[in-house]
Design a protein around this motif. Structure first.
Motif, PDB file in Angstrom:
ATOM      1  N   PRO A 190       0.807  -1.225   0.000  1.00 22.16           N
ATOM      2  CA  PRO A 190       0.000   0.000   0.000  1.00 22.16           C
ATOM      3  C   PRO A 190       0.842   1.278   0.000  1.00 22.16           C
ATOM      4  O   PRO A 190       2.078   1.209   0.157  1.00 22.16           O
ATOM      5  CB  PRO A 190      -0.812  -0.122   1.302  1.00 22.16           C
ATOM      6  CG  PRO A 190       0.043  -0.961   2.192  1.00 22.16           C
ATOM      7  CD  PRO A 190       0.778  -1.917   1.301  1.00 22.16           C
ATOM      8  N   ALA A 191       0.169   2.414  -0.130  1.00 23.48           N
ATOM      9  CA  ALA A 191       0.835   3.722  -0.210  1.00 23.48           C
ATOM     10  C   ALA A 191       1.695   3.993   1.017  1.00 23.48           C
ATOM     11  O   ALA A 191       1.249   3.805   2.149  1.00 23.48           O
ATOM     12  CB  ALA A 191      -0.220   4.820  -0.338  1.00 23.48           C
ATOM     13  N   GLY A 192       2.923   4.408   0.783  1.00 24.80           N
ATOM     14  CA  GLY A 192       3.790   4.819   1.883  1.00 24.80           C
ATOM     15  C   GLY A 192       4.429   3.677   2.647  1.00 24.80           C
ATOM     16  O   GLY A 192       5.051   3.879   3.688  1.00 24.80           O
ATOM     17  N   SER A 193       4.313   2.459   2.130  1.00 26.36           N
ATOM     18  CA  SER A 193       4.889   1.315   2.860  1.00 26.36           C
ATOM     19  C   SER A 193       6.402   1.242   2.675  1.00 26.36           C
ATOM     20  O   SER A 193       7.075   0.472   3.359  1.00 26.36           O
ATOM     21  CB  SER A 193       4.221   0.005   2.438  1.00 26.36           C
ATOM     22  OG  SER A 193       4.281  -0.170   1.043  1.00 26.36           O
ATOM     23  N   GLY A 194       6.930   2.021   1.728  1.00 28.44           N
ATOM     24  CA  GLY A 194       8.382   2.061   1.539  1.00 28.44           C
ATOM     25  C   GLY A 194       8.854   1.379   0.264  1.00 28.44           C
ATOM     26  O   GLY A 194      10.059   1.240   0.031  1.00 28.44           O
ATOM     27  N   LYS A 195       7.899   0.998  -0.588  1.00 28.35           N
ATOM     28  CA  LYS A 195       8.243   0.250  -1.803  1.00 28.35           C
ATOM     29  C   LYS A 195       9.305   0.928  -2.659  1.00 28.35           C
ATOM     30  O   LYS A 195      10.327   0.332  -3.000  1.00 28.35           O
ATOM     31  CB  LYS A 195       7.011   0.054  -2.711  1.00 28.35           C
ATOM     32  CG  LYS A 195       5.865  -0.666  -2.102  1.00 28.35           C
ATOM     33  CD  LYS A 195       4.703  -0.757  -3.059  1.00 28.35           C
ATOM     34  CE  LYS A 195       4.121   0.575  -3.478  1.00 28.35           C
ATOM     35  NZ  LYS A 195       3.522   1.376  -2.402  1.00 28.35           N
ATOM     36  N   SER A 196       9.030   2.190  -3.037  1.00 28.33           N
ATOM     37  CA  SER A 196       9.930   2.810  -4.020  1.00 28.33           C
ATOM     38  C   SER A 196      11.315   3.069  -3.433  1.00 28.33           C
ATOM     39  O   SER A 196      12.325   2.857  -4.108  1.00 28.33           O
ATOM     40  CB  SER A 196       9.317   4.084  -4.607  1.00 28.33           C
ATOM     41  OG  SER A 196       9.037   4.992  -3.598  1.00 28.33           O
ATOM     42  N   THR A 197      11.367   3.470  -2.160  1.00 29.82           N
ATOM     43  CA  THR A 197      12.666   3.715  -1.519  1.00 29.82           C
ATOM     44  C   THR A 197      13.505   2.426  -1.548  1.00 29.82           C
ATOM     45  O   THR A 197      14.681   2.443  -1.929  1.00 29.82           O
ATOM     46  CB  THR A 197      12.442   4.129  -0.037  1.00 29.82           C
ATOM     47  OG1 THR A 197      11.560   5.237  -0.016  1.00 29.82           O
ATOM     48  CG2 THR A 197      13.737   4.472   0.654  1.00 29.82           C
ATOM     49  N   ILE A 198      12.872   1.343  -1.139  1.00 27.64           N
ATOM     50  CA  ILE A 198      13.589   0.073  -1.032  1.00 27.64           C
ATOM     51  C   ILE A 198      13.909  -0.483  -2.426  1.00 27.64           C
ATOM     52  O   ILE A 198      15.022  -0.956  -2.689  1.00 27.64           O
ATOM     53  CB  ILE A 198      12.734  -0.960  -0.234  1.00 27.64           C
ATOM     54  CG1 ILE A 198      12.311  -0.385   1.129  1.00 27.64           C
ATOM     55  CG2 ILE A 198      13.436  -2.299  -0.106  1.00 27.64           C
ATOM     56  CD1 ILE A 198      13.407   0.025   2.058  1.00 27.64           C
ATOM     57  N   ALA A 199      12.924  -0.394  -3.334  1.00 25.17           N
ATOM     58  CA  ALA A 199      13.116  -0.940  -4.686  1.00 25.17           C
ATOM     59  C   ALA A 199      14.294  -0.263  -5.390  1.00 25.17           C
ATOM     60  O   ALA A 199      15.124  -0.923  -6.024  1.00 25.17           O
ATOM     61  CB  ALA A 199      11.835  -0.774  -5.504  1.00 25.17           C
ATOM     62  N   LYS A 200      14.377   1.059  -5.242  1.00 22.16           N
ATOM     63  CA  LYS A 200      15.476   1.804  -5.891  1.00 22.16           C
ATOM     64  C   LYS A 200      16.828   1.356  -5.343  1.00 22.16           C
ATOM     65  O   LYS A 200      17.776   1.149  -6.097  1.00 22.16           O
ATOM     66  CB  LYS A 200      15.322   3.309  -5.597  1.00 22.16           C
ATOM     67  CG  LYS A 200      14.461   4.032  -6.586  1.00 22.16           C
ATOM     68  CD  LYS A 200      14.373   5.508  -6.199  1.00 22.16           C
ATOM     69  CE  LYS A 200      12.947   5.964  -6.306  1.00 22.16           C
ATOM     70  NZ  LYS A 200      12.630   7.180  -5.578  1.00 22.16           N
ATOM     71  N   LEU A 201      16.907   1.217  -4.013  1.00 23.27           N
ATOM     72  CA  LEU A 201      18.187   0.833  -3.396  1.00 23.27           C
ATOM     73  C   LEU A 201      18.585  -0.587  -3.793  1.00 23.27           C
ATOM     74  O   LEU A 201      19.752  -0.859  -4.094  1.00 23.27           O
ATOM     75  CB  LEU A 201      18.092   0.957  -1.867  1.00 23.27           C
ATOM     76  CG  LEU A 201      18.042   2.398  -1.347  1.00 23.27           C
ATOM     77  CD1 LEU A 201      17.618   2.437   0.106  1.00 23.27           C
ATOM     78  CD2 LEU A 201      19.410   3.069  -1.518  1.00 23.27           C
TER      79      LEU A 201
END
Ligand code: CDP
Ligand code: CDP
Length: 226
Positions: A8-19
């Motif tokens: 869901p929104a704000g769970s940290g997906k994009s931050t973690i996926a990018k790293l």
């Protein structure tokens, strides 16, 4: 290798996926940015957001591209940089309606599979493990409480000088979760073979390490033919 990260929104997906993508040298695809771009297009053209035919008429020839930059990944719509525009409240508040349209989803899924073809990739979204890349070798479903997610967004907003209350952010997040989870076509849900990670009490580094361990385990299993 394909790594699918949903949640869901704000769970940290994009931050973690990018790293994770940077660590592994994989490409990163932010599918939420694609639905947000379709929403910005529809809003700018004043298309009724329930008029699927009108939206599809414009969407079919719209180009959506990603470009790496020193400030992070940029998003372009027909050549225009819409990286900031797609994060505006108008786009955020309307994206769940546009992304529930079946033909819009079909169009986006086809684009996403094309990006994934012939690339090692980390892709994040809502339906990656269930629909877009059902054969992904590593699938993660990231969760965190609404309160935690609203606090995180609030902190980001303060840093950007945007004033929104935590209570309003909680409402917006809960409403988007509800819409994304209840739509008829590929709703937000955990794939049966996804690993759930609750990031509420985890640091970003801990989450990245956990996913890299999953990747290592999977690679080991592939090598031994399991
Ligand atoms: O970053 P945030 O979690 O706020 O959202 P996002 O990943 O940018 O996604 C924005 C919206 O696009 C979601 O709330 C969904 O409505 C939609 N979306 C989707 O339907 N399917 C995806 N694979 C990705 C996003
Ligand atoms: O992509 P998604 O909407 O799922 O979340 P995000 O934009 O990657 O993350 C939302 C915020 O949570 C960012 O400011 C991250 O730095 C933060 N975050 C955190 O504080 N701790 C974590 N374990 C994961 C993310």
């Amino acid at each position: 290798m394909q790594i699918a990260i949903d949640g869901p929104a704000g769970s940290g997906k994009s931050t973690i996926a990018k790293l994770v993508a940077t660590k592994l040298g994989f490409i990163y695809c932010d599918t939420g940015a694609m639905y947000r771009t379709a929403t910005v297009m529809a809003l700018r053209k004043n298309l009724p957001l329930d008029d699927e035919a009108a939206i599809m008429d414009q969407l079919k020839d719209l180009t959506i591209t990603f470009k790496p930059s020193a400030e992070g990944q940029l998003v372009f719509m027909d050549g225009e940089d819409v990286t900031l525009a797609i994060r505006e409240p108008d786009a955020t508040n309307n994206v769940s309606q546009v992304s529930a349209l079946p033909q819009v989803r079909e169009n986006m899924v086809a684009r996403q599979r094309e990006i994934a073809a012939n690339n090692d990739i980390v892709m994040d979204g809502r339906d990656i493990g269930t629909t877009v890349l059902p054969n992904a070798e590593v699938k993660v479903f990231m969760v965190a409480s609404v309160a935690t997610r609203a606090q995180r967004r609030h902190k980001e907003n303060v840093e950007k000088g945007i004033m929104t209350s935590v209570a309003d952010l909680e409402k917006e997040i809960a409403e988007r979760d509800r819409k994304d989870s209840s739509r008829a076509v590929s709703p937000l849900r955990k794939a049966a073979d996804a690993v759930e990670i609750d990031s509420s009490n985890m640091t970003i580094d801990e989450e990245v390490a956990e996913i890299l361990t999953l990747v290592k385990t999977r690679r080991g299993a592939n090598e031994t033919g399991r």
